[in-house]
Design a protein around this motif. Structure first.
Motif, short mmCIF file in Angstrom:
data_model
loop_
_atom_site.label_atom_id
_atom_site.label_comp_id
_atom_site.label_asym_id
_atom_site.label_seq_id
_atom_site.Cartn_x
_atom_site.Cartn_y
_atom_site.Cartn_z
N VAL A 226 -12.99 -2.42 -19.45
CA VAL A 226 -13.70 -3.09 -18.25
C VAL A 226 -15.13 -3.44 -18.52
CG1 VAL A 226 -12.35 -1.98 -16.40
CG2 VAL A 226 -14.44 -0.96 -17.10
N LYS B 105 -17.38 -4.03 -15.70
CA LYS B 105 -18.16 -3.85 -14.93
C LYS B 105 -17.48 -2.71 -14.28
CE LYS B 105 -19.68 -8.48 -13.86
NZ LYS B 105 -20.42 -9.34 -13.04
N GLN C 295 -17.06 -1.73 -11.38
CA GLN C 295 -16.51 -2.28 -9.83
C GLN C 295 -14.86 -2.33 -10.34
OE1 GLN C 295 -19.26 -3.42 -10.89
NE2 GLN C 295 -20.15 -4.28 -9.52
N ALA C 296 -14.56 -2.90 -11.49
CA ALA C 296 -13.23 -3.34 -11.95
C ALA C 296 -12.27 -2.01 -12.12
CB ALA C 296 -13.35 -3.96 -13.33
N GLN D 108 -12.58 0.63 -10.33
CA GLN D 108 -12.36 1.55 -8.93
C GLN D 108 -11.23 2.12 -8.77
OE1 GLN D 108 -14.29 -0.73 -5.51
NE2 GLN D 108 -13.17 -2.30 -6.31
N TRP E 37 -18.53 4.69 -9.02
CA TRP E 37 -17.46 3.60 -8.70
C TRP E 37 -15.90 4.25 -8.91
CZ3 TRP E 37 -17.98 -0.93 -6.34
CH2 TRP E 37 -19.29 -1.60 -6.59
N THR F 254 -9.33 3.51 -18.47
CA THR F 254 -10.32 2.74 -18.30
C THR F 254 -11.32 3.00 -19.82
OG1 THR F 254 -10.22 2.40 -15.93
CG2 THR F 254 -12.49 1.59 -17.17
N CYS G 269 -14.64 2.36 -21.16
CA CYS G 269 -15.91 1.74 -20.97
C CYS G 269 -16.81 1.46 -22.20
CB CYS G 269 -16.99 2.63 -20.15
SG CYS G 269 -15.93 2.72 -18.35
#
Length: 118
Positions: free
Chosen positions: A21, A23, A25-26, A28, A46, A116, A118
């Motif tokens: 991701v 962001k 927010q993606a 969450q 988030w 996720t 990051c």
């Protein structure tokens, strides 16, 4: 580029579970985060309740959320007779081995759960 390299080295049957991701927010709805850069308490907000943060970050991220869990940094112990080594860095091989461990233990990642990175 780094994410694709890590993803391609993971076993083929697990590659689709790794999601990058750009962001927060993606992510969450993801309950397992693999964090490759330092994130603030605000950015951690988030993540949904019950998220586990696996981290490859120096310094470690601040364990801000009481409703989440935080993994320790991966480490290796060298034999006492090793000389001339001034620092240690995480390699893609170490990251891949750790990811495979995560995928093989359903306690961390149910088979339907996305991870996720990051």
């Amino acid at each position: 580029e780094r994410f694709e390299k890590v993803q391609k080295e993971a076993p083929l049957e697990y590659q689709s579970y790794l999601v990058q991701v750009t962001k927060y927010q993606a992510a969450q709805h993801c309950k397992t985060w693999i964090v490759g850069k330092w994130i603030t308490p605000r950015e951690q907000n988030w993540a949904p309740r019950g998220t586990h943060f696996h981290q490859f970050v120096v310094p470690p991220i601040f364990a801000f959320r009481r409703d989440c869990t935080y993994g320790d940094l991966a480490a290796m112990r060298l034999p006492e007779d090793v000389e001339g080594l001034g620092c240690c860095e995480v390699t893609n091989l170490l990251i891949i081995n750790f990811l495979v461990f995560i995928f093989q233990t359903s306690r961390f990642v149910p088979l339907h759960q996305e991870v996720t990175c990051c």
